[in-house]
Scaffold this motif. Structure first.
Motif, PDB file in Angstrom:
ATOM      1  N   LEU A 317       0.829  -1.212   0.000  1.00 16.90           N
ATOM      2  CA  LEU A 317       0.000   0.000   0.000  1.00 16.90           C
ATOM      3  C   LEU A 317       0.859   1.256   0.000  1.00 16.90           C
ATOM      4  N   TRP A 319       3.870   1.453  -1.214  1.00 11.19           N
ATOM      5  CA  TRP A 319       4.490   1.532  -2.539  1.00 11.19           C
ATOM      6  C   TRP A 319       3.524   2.149  -3.554  1.00 11.19           C
ATOM      7  N   LYS A 320       2.240   1.777  -3.480  1.00 10.54           N
ATOM      8  CA  LYS A 320       1.237   2.340  -4.381  1.00 10.54           C
ATOM      9  C   LYS A 320       1.085   3.845  -4.166  1.00 10.54           C
ATOM     10  N   LYS A 321       1.089   4.276  -2.895  1.00 11.55           N
ATOM     11  CA  LYS A 321       1.005   5.702  -2.594  1.00 11.55           C
ATOM     12  C   LYS A 321       2.209   6.455  -3.148  1.00 11.55           C
ATOM     13  N   GLN A 323       4.065   5.567  -5.702  1.00  9.39           N
ATOM     14  CA  GLN A 323       3.955   5.611  -7.164  1.00  9.39           C
ATOM     15  C   GLN A 323       3.015   6.737  -7.617  1.00  9.39           C
ATOM     16  N   LYS A 324       1.896   6.910  -6.911  1.00 10.66           N
ATOM     17  CA  LYS A 324       0.947   7.967  -7.250  1.00 10.66           C
ATOM     18  C   LYS A 324       1.575   9.353  -7.069  1.00 10.66           C
TER      19      LYS A 324
END
Length: 331
Positions: A317, A319-321, A323-324
């Motif tokens: 989670l 990592w996704k933040k 990336q955004k």
């Protein structure tokens, strides 16, 4: 454009960091478990003064950071003054001491698992004190971690494992671990505040300041009180050189491990460091189970997997933040 061979070099540096963190802290865990459970000498005495490990590590890391500053510092000013770490030094002295003392009451795998649930008090404090709202996936992560630790704690520990503990007492042991996490939270918050006020502060400055105050507080605690146990710890080391050698190696592992953590954060960021240290904890439990001769039961392993599934999902989670955020900056 990335220069030819730069990607390979970056991968090699990352592998070097992983190897350094894993080897230093896994071996430190083995030494920690040895010092808390082993009977030394022909008289079979235990090393009861586990808090002495914190003082010894503070001293070694203090000397190490001073040498690193002299060797690598560019001489730039603007870093945080040494006295600003006095408050963080208090919580950083009490917290780890409680974590190490917990090994008298619970097994090393149980201690590692309990200390892996740091996200639980962080989310509780965030919700109750600051009114932060977390996403549903973040609550799933906390549920997996809290559930796994709770189930592991409620399971019956083998008699062989209990016999190795100095003073078996699971509620007290887990309580000390969670107090350790609470104090760590205050330590991290104070360090963040110092970094905000003094942005030019280097990792070596932080290491020096924290270990300086840790040394001062631990000396007062171990040698300053009327019934101080520091003298007994020193006497034990004189009588049992094997224990003294294990303590020295324990401290050296801590200093080397901190070096690799700082290198990882500076080159690859805190998310990469979190991933490496989280997987290291899982491997530490595996190594402890194999070397101690006290393998975990199938149900206990399911709890371990439950905790690390939650931690892995949390890393994903984050990592996704990240990336955004990177996409927004490029846009």
């Amino acid at each position: 454009m990335e220069a030819p061979g730069a990607g390979l070099w970056r991968a090699l540096v990352l592998a070097f960091c992983v190897a350094g963190i894993w080897s230093a802290y896994i071996y430190q865990g083995v030494l920690q478990e040895t010092l808390s459970t082993k009977r030394f000498g022909t008289d079979g005495q235990r090393f009861e003064h586990l808090a002495f490990l914190n003082l010894a590590q503070n001293v070694i890391c203090l000397v190490w950071s001073y040498i690193m500053i002299k060797l690598w510092s560019s001489g730039s000013s603007g870093g945080a003054p040494w006295w600003t770490y006095w408050s963080a030094g208090i919580t950083n002295t009490i917290g780890p001491a409680m974590g190490i003392e917990a090994l008298k009451y619970i097994s090393y795998p149980a201690q590692v698992l309990a200390k892996s649930s740091k996200m639980i008090p962080v989310m509780l404090m965030g919700t109750l004190v600051y009114g932060i709202r977390y996403s549903f996936p973040e609550y799933i992560c906390s549920f997996l971690v809290a559930g796994g630790v709770s189930m592991f704690a409620l399971m019956k520990t083998s008699s062989k494992t209990i016999s190795k503990l100095a003073h078996p007492n699971a509620p007290l042991g887990y309580g000390l671990c969670f107090l350790n996490l609470a104090f760590d939270g205050f330590t991290n918050a104070t360090q963040d505040s110092i970094n905000t006020r003094y942005p030019k502060t280097s990792a070596w400055d932080i290491m020096l300041g924290m270990n300086l105050w840790g040394t001062i507080y631990n000396i007062i605690y171990m040698f300053g009180w009327p019934q101080a146990s520091g003298f007994e710890a020193v006497q034990f080391c004189k009588q049992h050189p094997e224990a003294a050698w294990d303590i020295f190696l324990f401290c050296l592992c801590g200093a080397v491990g901190q070096n690799f953590i700082f290198l990882t954060i500076s080159r690859f960021g805190s998310l990469a460091n979190t991933t490496i240290t989280t997987t290291r904890k899982f491997v530490s439990i595996v190594v402890s189970s194999l070397l101690s001769g006290n393998p975990l039961s199938t149900k206990q392993w399911s709890c371990v997997l439950m905790v690390f599934t939650g931690l892995s999902y949390q890393i994903f989670l984050k990592w996704k933040k990240l990336q955004k955020l990177q996409k927004k900056r490029k846009a």
